[in-house]
Write an enzyme that holds these catalytic residues in place. Structure first.
Site, PDB file in Angstrom:
ATOM      1  N   THR A 143       0.836  -1.205   0.000  1.00 37.34           N
ATOM      2  CA  THR A 143       0.000   0.000   0.000  1.00 37.34           C
ATOM      3  C   THR A 143       0.866   1.249   0.000  1.00 37.34           C
ATOM      4  O   THR A 143       2.097   1.160  -0.128  1.00 37.34           O
ATOM      5  CB  THR A 143      -1.032  -0.055   1.172  1.00 37.34           C
ATOM      6  OG1 THR A 143      -1.962   1.004   0.990  1.00 37.34           O
ATOM      7  CG2 THR A 143      -0.387   0.037   2.537  1.00 37.34           C
ATOM      8  N   LYS A 160       3.629   1.483  -3.742  1.00 34.70           N
ATOM      9  CA  LYS A 160       3.063   0.728  -4.864  1.00 34.70           C
ATOM     10  C   LYS A 160       3.920   0.776  -6.135  1.00 34.70           C
ATOM     11  O   LYS A 160       3.867  -0.135  -6.947  1.00 34.70           O
ATOM     12  CB  LYS A 160       1.639   1.202  -5.174  1.00 34.70           C
ATOM     13  CG  LYS A 160       0.623   0.768  -4.116  1.00 34.70           C
ATOM     14  CD  LYS A 160      -0.787   1.156  -4.519  1.00 34.70           C
ATOM     15  CE  LYS A 160      -1.775   0.761  -3.438  1.00 34.70           C
ATOM     16  NZ  LYS A 160      -3.173   0.996  -3.834  1.00 34.70           N
ATOM     17  N   ASN A 190      -0.038  -3.739  -6.169  1.00 35.14           N
ATOM     18  CA  ASN A 190      -0.560  -3.807  -4.793  1.00 35.14           C
ATOM     19  C   ASN A 190      -0.590  -5.229  -4.251  1.00 35.14           C
ATOM     20  O   ASN A 190      -0.992  -5.435  -3.109  1.00 35.14           O
ATOM     21  CB  ASN A 190      -1.957  -3.171  -4.699  1.00 35.14           C
ATOM     22  CG  ASN A 190      -3.033  -4.097  -5.206  1.00 35.14           C
ATOM     23  OD1 ASN A 190      -2.817  -4.809  -6.173  1.00 35.14           O
ATOM     24  ND2 ASN A 190      -4.173  -4.098  -4.555  1.00 35.14           N
TER      25      ASN A 190
HETATM   26  P1  NAP Z   1      -3.273  11.289  -5.356  1.00 36.99           P
HETATM   27  O1  NAP Z   1      -2.358  10.637  -6.320  1.00 36.99           O
HETATM   28  O2  NAP Z   1      -2.731  12.035  -4.203  1.00 36.99           O
HETATM   29  O3  NAP Z   1      -4.231  12.289  -6.202  1.00 36.99           O
HETATM   30  C1  NAP Z   1      -5.148  13.112  -5.563  1.00 36.99           C
HETATM   31  C2  NAP Z   1      -6.017  13.863  -6.577  1.00 36.99           C
HETATM   32  O4  NAP Z   1      -6.941  14.663  -5.839  1.00 36.99           O
HETATM   33  C3  NAP Z   1      -5.242  14.804  -7.485  1.00 36.99           C
HETATM   34  O5  NAP Z   1      -5.818  14.770  -8.768  1.00 36.99           O
HETATM   35  C4  NAP Z   1      -5.472  16.166  -6.818  1.00 36.99           C
HETATM   36  O6  NAP Z   1      -5.470  17.256  -7.727  1.00 36.99           O
HETATM   37  C5  NAP Z   1      -6.871  15.995  -6.305  1.00 36.99           C
HETATM   38  N1  NAP Z   1      -7.134  16.916  -5.195  1.00 36.99           N
HETATM   39  C6  NAP Z   1      -6.626  16.853  -3.935  1.00 36.99           C
HETATM   40  N2  NAP Z   1      -7.089  17.871  -3.195  1.00 36.99           N
HETATM   41  C7  NAP Z   1      -7.901  18.601  -4.011  1.00 36.99           C
HETATM   42  C8  NAP Z   1      -8.670  19.774  -3.824  1.00 36.99           C
HETATM   43  N3  NAP Z   1      -8.701  20.398  -2.643  1.00 36.99           N
HETATM   44  N4  NAP Z   1      -9.394  20.241  -4.862  1.00 36.99           N
HETATM   45  C9  NAP Z   1      -9.381  19.605  -6.039  1.00 36.99           C
HETATM   46  N5  NAP Z   1      -8.678  18.494  -6.291  1.00 36.99           N
HETATM   47  C10 NAP Z   1      -7.933  17.994  -5.290  1.00 36.99           C
HETATM   48  O7  NAP Z   1      -4.297  10.214  -4.725  1.00 36.99           O
HETATM   49  P2  NAP Z   1      -4.639   8.745  -5.253  1.00 36.99           P
HETATM   50  O8  NAP Z   1      -3.664   7.784  -4.696  1.00 36.99           O
HETATM   51  O9  NAP Z   1      -4.829   8.816  -6.712  1.00 36.99           O
HETATM   52  O10 NAP Z   1      -6.041   8.463  -4.500  1.00 36.99           O
HETATM   53  C11 NAP Z   1      -7.220   9.132  -4.911  1.00 36.99           C
HETATM   54  C12 NAP Z   1      -8.425   8.642  -4.111  1.00 36.99           C
HETATM   55  O11 NAP Z   1      -8.677   7.251  -4.335  1.00 36.99           O
HETATM   56  C13 NAP Z   1      -8.296   8.809  -2.602  1.00 36.99           C
HETATM   57  O12 NAP Z   1      -9.467   9.427  -2.110  1.00 36.99           O
HETATM   58  C14 NAP Z   1      -8.208   7.407  -2.069  1.00 36.99           C
HETATM   59  O13 NAP Z   1      -8.822   7.270  -0.807  1.00 36.99           O
HETATM   60  C15 NAP Z   1      -9.006   6.629  -3.102  1.00 36.99           C
HETATM   61  N6  NAP Z   1      -8.629   5.198  -3.149  1.00 36.99           N
HETATM   62  C16 NAP Z   1      -9.589   4.275  -2.884  1.00 36.99           C
HETATM   63  C17 NAP Z   1      -9.275   2.917  -2.913  1.00 36.99           C
HETATM   64  C18 NAP Z   1     -10.336   1.896  -2.608  1.00 36.99           C
HETATM   65  O14 NAP Z   1     -10.001   0.695  -2.481  1.00 36.99           O
HETATM   66  N7  NAP Z   1     -11.580   2.257  -2.522  1.00 36.99           N
HETATM   67  C19 NAP Z   1      -7.969   2.505  -3.223  1.00 36.99           C
HETATM   68  C20 NAP Z   1      -7.006   3.485  -3.495  1.00 36.99           C
HETATM   69  C21 NAP Z   1      -7.358   4.834  -3.445  1.00 36.99           C
HETATM   70  P3  NAP Z   1      -4.064  17.940  -8.212  1.00 36.99           P
HETATM   71  O15 NAP Z   1      -3.551  17.026  -9.279  1.00 36.99           O
HETATM   72  O16 NAP Z   1      -4.469  19.255  -8.725  1.00 36.99           O
HETATM   73  O17 NAP Z   1      -3.183  18.010  -6.994  1.00 36.99           O
END
Ligand code: NAP
Length: 289
Positions: free
Chosen positions: A67, A71, A92
């Protein structure tokens, strides 16, 4: 659970790992299937991923989940890589093979299986992805592979969305994906979108936030799939529902990425009843039931 000389160990490595729900999934499956297997968390300090992977193999661990934040970092230390995880660039799940581990990505197959369970189709749909992080990129690849009619990536940082759209178009050899800056949502053409919420916005503890607040945006969406699972109903989901759409959270994605990993490790097939049992156990562990 009885632990003896034959007990096989699986686990999750990450940093931090204390919040993980994976033990609830895997230990429920092992118990129900009568498998002598136990699943534990491993916090791996920064800079020690190589030692962790080699150590896990040397200690005869049956399999590992990986995790955040490892990853991608784990990839150089694997013996083999499944084609999907290679395309996505993130692993993962580690499965033992001769001389090391083979890396898989079960997050996207997990999301797909969750969507099938929720009767949410991708094929032929206009898919709108909110966010352009690691998960959004993988979702865009999944949507392309599963026959989306069109993919629009909407992100605060437009360049990141453009990069993903370009990658998807190169991968598919056609102009399937396009990118937009988040603020331009009002000019999105038409309606009937399947919107996949892949930003962090609305995640606990900031549960009162949604990436877009404007009700007019939600009129364009027929189904909202939020990948966030805590809280169980995000503000994004309630805004989708308020506009008459269907809305789902990311809990089943979490469940099925675990189930697919378990199936890879043990060769077992987890049926719907058992999946339901693990789902309930996971919700109990999260304090959601
Ligand atoms: P990440 O790489 O950190 O990307 C985060 C994204 O959110 C980026 O596009 C960022 O935009 C955007 N963002 C953050 N704050 C923002 C704000 N205030 N306003 C607008 N956009 C914002 O995260 P990730 O690893 O891809 O994960 C994304 C989501 O998937 C998380 O919520 C996580 O919990 C979820 N997830 C779920 C599972 C599941 O099994 N259900 C598994 C993995 C992840 P910028 O590019 O502009 O910074």
């Amino acid at each position: 659970m009885k632990i003896d000389g034959y007990t096989r160990i699986c686990g999750v490595m990450g940093n931090p790992v204390e919040h993980t729900m994976s033990p609830a999934i895997h230990n429920t499956l092992a118990e129900a299937l009568g498998e002598n297997l136990t699943y534990v968390p491993f916090r791996v300090p920064k800079g020690q991923v190589e030692e962790a992977v080699k150590g896990a193999y040397a200690l005869n661990l049956l399999g590992m989940n990986v995790t955040v934040p490892y990853k991608s970092e784990v990839i150089p230390w694997l013996k083999e890589l499944d084609p999907l995880s290679e395309t996505i660039g993130a692993v993962n799940t580690l499965v033992r093979v001769e001389g090391g581990f083979k890396g898989y990505n079960t997050d996207m197959p997990g999301l797909y299986r969750a969507m099938c369970r929720d009767e949410v189709a991708i094929e032929g749909e206009k898919v709108l992805i909110l966010g352009a992080g690691g998960v959004a990129r993988a979702v865009a690849i999944l949507a392309a592979q599963k026959g989306a009619e069109q993919i629009v990536i909407l992100n605060r940082t437009a360049e990141k969305a453009q990069k993903i759209a370009k990658e998807v178009n190169v991968l598919t050899g056609r102009r399937l994906a396009s990118a937009r800056e988040l603020g331009t949502y009002a000019s999105l053409p038409g309606d009937g979108y399947l919107a996949i919420q892949a930003t962090n916005v609305g995640m606990f503890p900031k549960t009162e936030e949604a990436v877009i607040e404007d009700g007019a945006f939600y009129e364009k969406i027929c189904t909202g799939y939020d990948l966030i699972f805590n809280p169980a109903e995000t503000r994004f989901m309630s805004l989708v529902k308020k506009s008459g759409g269907r809305a789902f959270n990311g809990l089943k994605m979490l469940l099925y990425q675990g189930i697919i990993a378990y199936e890879l490790w043990t060769g077992a097939r987890v049926d719907r009843n058992l999946a339901e049992q693990a789902y309930e156990e996971m919700k109990r562990a999260m304090g959601l039931s």
